[in-house]
Design a protein around this motif. Structure first.
Motif, PDB file in Angstrom:
ATOM      1  N   PRO A  98      37.479  58.135   8.108  1.00  0.00           N
ATOM      2  CA  PRO A  98      37.567  59.379   8.868  1.00  0.00           C
ATOM      3  C   PRO A  98      37.894  59.104  10.338  1.00  0.00           C
ATOM      4  N   PRO A  99      38.396  60.110  11.062  1.00  0.00           N
ATOM      5  CA  PRO A  99      38.649  59.943  12.495  1.00  0.00           C
ATOM      6  C   PRO A  99      37.362  59.528  13.219  1.00  0.00           C
ATOM      7  N   GLY A 100      37.536  58.716  14.262  1.00  0.00           N
ATOM      8  CA  GLY A 100      36.380  58.266  15.034  1.00  0.00           C
ATOM      9  C   GLY A 100      35.839  56.923  14.593  1.00  0.00           C
ATOM     10  N   THR A 101      36.478  56.293  13.604  1.00  0.00           N
ATOM     11  CA  THR A 101      35.987  55.001  13.110  1.00  0.00           C
ATOM     12  C   THR A 101      36.899  53.847  13.527  1.00  0.00           C
ATOM     13  N   GLU A 102      37.866  54.122  14.404  1.00  0.00           N
ATOM     14  CA  GLU A 102      38.874  53.122  14.767  1.00  0.00           C
ATOM     15  C   GLU A 102      38.276  51.878  15.422  1.00  0.00           C
ATOM     16  N   ASN A 103      37.190  52.017  16.139  1.00  0.00           N
ATOM     17  CA  ASN A 103      36.595  50.876  16.829  1.00  0.00           C
ATOM     18  C   ASN A 103      35.346  50.349  16.141  1.00  0.00           C
ATOM     19  N   THR A 104      35.191  50.652  14.868  1.00  0.00           N
ATOM     20  CA  THR A 104      34.037  50.157  14.123  1.00  0.00           C
ATOM     21  C   THR A 104      34.442  48.936  13.302  1.00  0.00           C
ATOM     22  N   MET A 105      33.438  48.262  12.756  1.00  0.00           N
ATOM     23  CA  MET A 105      33.682  47.094  11.908  1.00  0.00           C
ATOM     24  C   MET A 105      33.207  47.393  10.494  1.00  0.00           C
ATOM     25  N   VAL A 106      33.883  46.763   9.523  1.00  0.00           N
ATOM     26  CA  VAL A 106      33.440  46.852   8.133  1.00  0.00           C
ATOM     27  C   VAL A 106      33.207  45.439   7.613  1.00  0.00           C
ATOM     28  N   ARG A 107      32.236  45.325   6.720  1.00  0.00           N
ATOM     29  CA  ARG A 107      31.940  44.044   6.084  1.00  0.00           C
ATOM     30  C   ARG A 107      32.434  44.093   4.647  1.00  0.00           C
ATOM     31  N   VAL A 108      33.115  43.032   4.225  1.00  0.00           N
ATOM     32  CA  VAL A 108      33.589  42.912   2.850  1.00  0.00           C
ATOM     33  C   VAL A 108      32.682  41.937   2.116  1.00  0.00           C
ATOM     34  N   VAL A 132      28.705  49.260   9.101  1.00  0.00           N
ATOM     35  CA  VAL A 132      27.338  49.070   9.594  1.00  0.00           C
ATOM     36  C   VAL A 132      27.322  49.185  11.110  1.00  0.00           C
ATOM     37  N   SER A 133      26.299  49.836  11.634  1.00  0.00           N
ATOM     38  CA  SER A 133      26.079  49.820  13.074  1.00  0.00           C
ATOM     39  C   SER A 133      24.596  49.570  13.328  1.00  0.00           C
ATOM     40  N   MET A 134      24.305  48.973  14.489  1.00  0.00           N
ATOM     41  CA  MET A 134      22.916  48.706  14.846  1.00  0.00           C
ATOM     42  C   MET A 134      22.741  49.032  16.321  1.00  0.00           C
ATOM     43  N   GLU A 135      21.743  49.844  16.614  1.00  0.00           N
ATOM     44  CA  GLU A 135      21.448  50.237  17.984  1.00  0.00           C
ATOM     45  C   GLU A 135      19.986  49.943  18.258  1.00  0.00           C
ATOM     46  N   THR A 136      19.725  49.262  19.372  1.00  0.00           N
ATOM     47  CA  THR A 136      18.351  48.950  19.761  1.00  0.00           C
ATOM     48  C   THR A 136      18.041  49.646  21.077  1.00  0.00           C
ATOM     49  N   LYS A 137      16.896  50.342  21.124  1.00  0.00           N
ATOM     50  CA  LYS A 137      16.501  50.976  22.379  1.00  0.00           C
ATOM     51  C   LYS A 137      14.987  51.022  22.485  1.00  0.00           C
ATOM     52  N   SER A 138      14.544  51.148  23.728  1.00  0.00           N
ATOM     53  CA  SER A 138      13.115  51.222  24.014  1.00  0.00           C
ATOM     54  C   SER A 138      12.668  52.670  23.937  1.00  0.00           C
ATOM     55  N   LYS A 139      11.463  52.891  23.433  1.00  0.00           N
ATOM     56  CA  LYS A 139      10.907  54.242  23.332  1.00  0.00           C
ATOM     57  C   LYS A 139       9.695  54.321  24.246  1.00  0.00           C
ATOM     58  N   ASN A 140       9.801  55.072  25.307  1.00  0.00           N
ATOM     59  CA  ASN A 140       8.721  55.264  26.280  1.00  0.00           C
ATOM     60  C   ASN A 140       8.229  53.956  26.894  1.00  0.00           C
ATOM     61  N   GLY A 141       9.068  52.927  26.830  1.00  0.00           N
ATOM     62  CA  GLY A 141       8.701  51.646  27.421  1.00  0.00           C
ATOM     63  C   GLY A 141       7.610  50.899  26.688  1.00  0.00           C
ATOM     64  N   ILE A 142       7.143  51.424  25.544  1.00  0.00           N
ATOM     65  CA  ILE A 142       6.027  50.763  24.855  1.00  0.00           C
ATOM     66  C   ILE A 142       6.393  50.222  23.477  1.00  0.00           C
ATOM     67  N   ARG A 188      14.956  49.849  16.427  1.00  0.00           N
ATOM     68  CA  ARG A 188      16.272  49.374  16.009  1.00  0.00           C
ATOM     69  C   ARG A 188      16.754  50.294  14.891  1.00  0.00           C
ATOM     70  N   ASN A 189      17.842  51.007  15.165  1.00  0.00           N
ATOM     71  CA  ASN A 189      18.407  51.934  14.196  1.00  0.00           C
ATOM     72  C   ASN A 189      19.593  51.259  13.516  1.00  0.00           C
ATOM     73  N   ILE A 190      19.433  50.931  12.242  1.00  0.00           N
ATOM     74  CA  ILE A 190      20.509  50.314  11.465  1.00  0.00           C
ATOM     75  C   ILE A 190      21.015  51.371  10.495  1.00  0.00           C
ATOM     76  N   SER A 191      22.301  51.659  10.601  1.00  0.00           N
ATOM     77  CA  SER A 191      22.902  52.688   9.759  1.00  0.00           C
ATOM     78  C   SER A 191      24.077  52.081   9.005  1.00  0.00           C
ATOM     79  N   SER A 192      24.135  52.321   7.702  1.00  0.00           N
ATOM     80  CA  SER A 192      25.260  51.782   6.927  1.00  0.00           C
ATOM     81  C   SER A 192      25.727  52.797   5.888  1.00  0.00           C
ATOM     82  N   TYR A 193      26.987  52.672   5.547  1.00  0.00           N
ATOM     83  CA  TYR A 193      27.594  53.488   4.494  1.00  0.00           C
ATOM     84  C   TYR A 193      28.529  52.542   3.753  1.00  0.00           C
ATOM     85  N   TYR A 194      28.452  52.537   2.435  1.00  0.00           N
ATOM     86  CA  TYR A 194      29.308  51.605   1.702  1.00  0.00           C
ATOM     87  C   TYR A 194      29.927  52.249   0.474  1.00  0.00           C
TER      88      TYR A 194
END
Length: 195
Positions: A99-109, A163-173, A177-183
């Motif tokens: 779909p549009p918007g996936t041009e800069n993503t990576m796929v794993r085979v 697959v994408s993975m995003e890591t962020k701090s929540k309230n500094g405490i 890590r949000n790992i999202s995949s579709y295959y």
């Protein structure tokens, strides 16, 4: 639990902030107001019927609350190869529906392979820039001294996963890590000579 047609799995694993280990919340873990089932070792999960953004809320018995959104991955579909013969020695040409918007993503085979210690497994071949067409070269399928592949010669499967993975701090405490995949996977008939 019944699995919805075209459904997805949403899960969260709660690890200790310091040291090793996972834990069960004395309270509740919900997804859009529905209780998530606890499976042990810090894992909560629930199946969902749609692929939309979800909100997980964690409430402890002492009144502490935190929440965060789980954003789904954009889909990927294998158009080729599907129900066809492939020879790994020639490399494998892929045609994908992205779909549009996936041009800069990576796929794993990955390729479904022979049993290792009593079970078959997916062998991750490599990551590639998401495009509607690309070729996985012979070198990606070749075994090395550190990595011996044992492919199924004949009826098998090939898998493409975004697959994408995003890591962020929540309230500094705490850290999230949000790992999202579709295959998508496709049946193929594999042949190869020594790789």
């Amino acid at each position: 639990e019944d699995w919805p047609d075209q459904g997805s799995l949403v899960s969260i694993t709660l690890f200790k902030a310091q040291g090793l280990g996972a834990f069960e919340i004395d309270g509740s873990v919900t997804l859009d107001g529905k209780e998530m089932k606890y499976y042990g070792n810090g894992l909560y999960a629930i199946s969902v019927a749609d692929n939309s953004t979800k909100t997980i809320i964690i409430k402890t018995s002492t009144g502490e609350t935190t929440s965060f959104d789980v954003i789904p991955q954009k889909p990927v579909k294998i158009l080729e190869p599907r129900d066809s013969k492939i020879n790994l020695n020639n490399g494998v040409h892929f045609k994908l529906d992205n779909p549009p918007g996936t041009e800069n993503t990576m796929v794993r085979v990955s390729v479904y392979s022979k049993p290792t210690l009593f079970q078959k497994s997916w062998h991750s071949i490599d990551f590639f820039r998401s495009q509607n067409e690309f070729t996985v070269p012979l070198a990606s399928f070749a075994s090395t001294a550190d990595n011996k592949y044992d492919y199924i010669d004949g009826s098998s499967y090939i898998l493409v996963e975004r697959v994408s993975m995003e890591t962020k701090s929540k309230n500094g405490i705490c850290e999230m890590r949000n790992i999202s995949s579709y295959y998508d996977y496709a049946p193929v008939d594999i042949s190869y000579n020594d790789l």
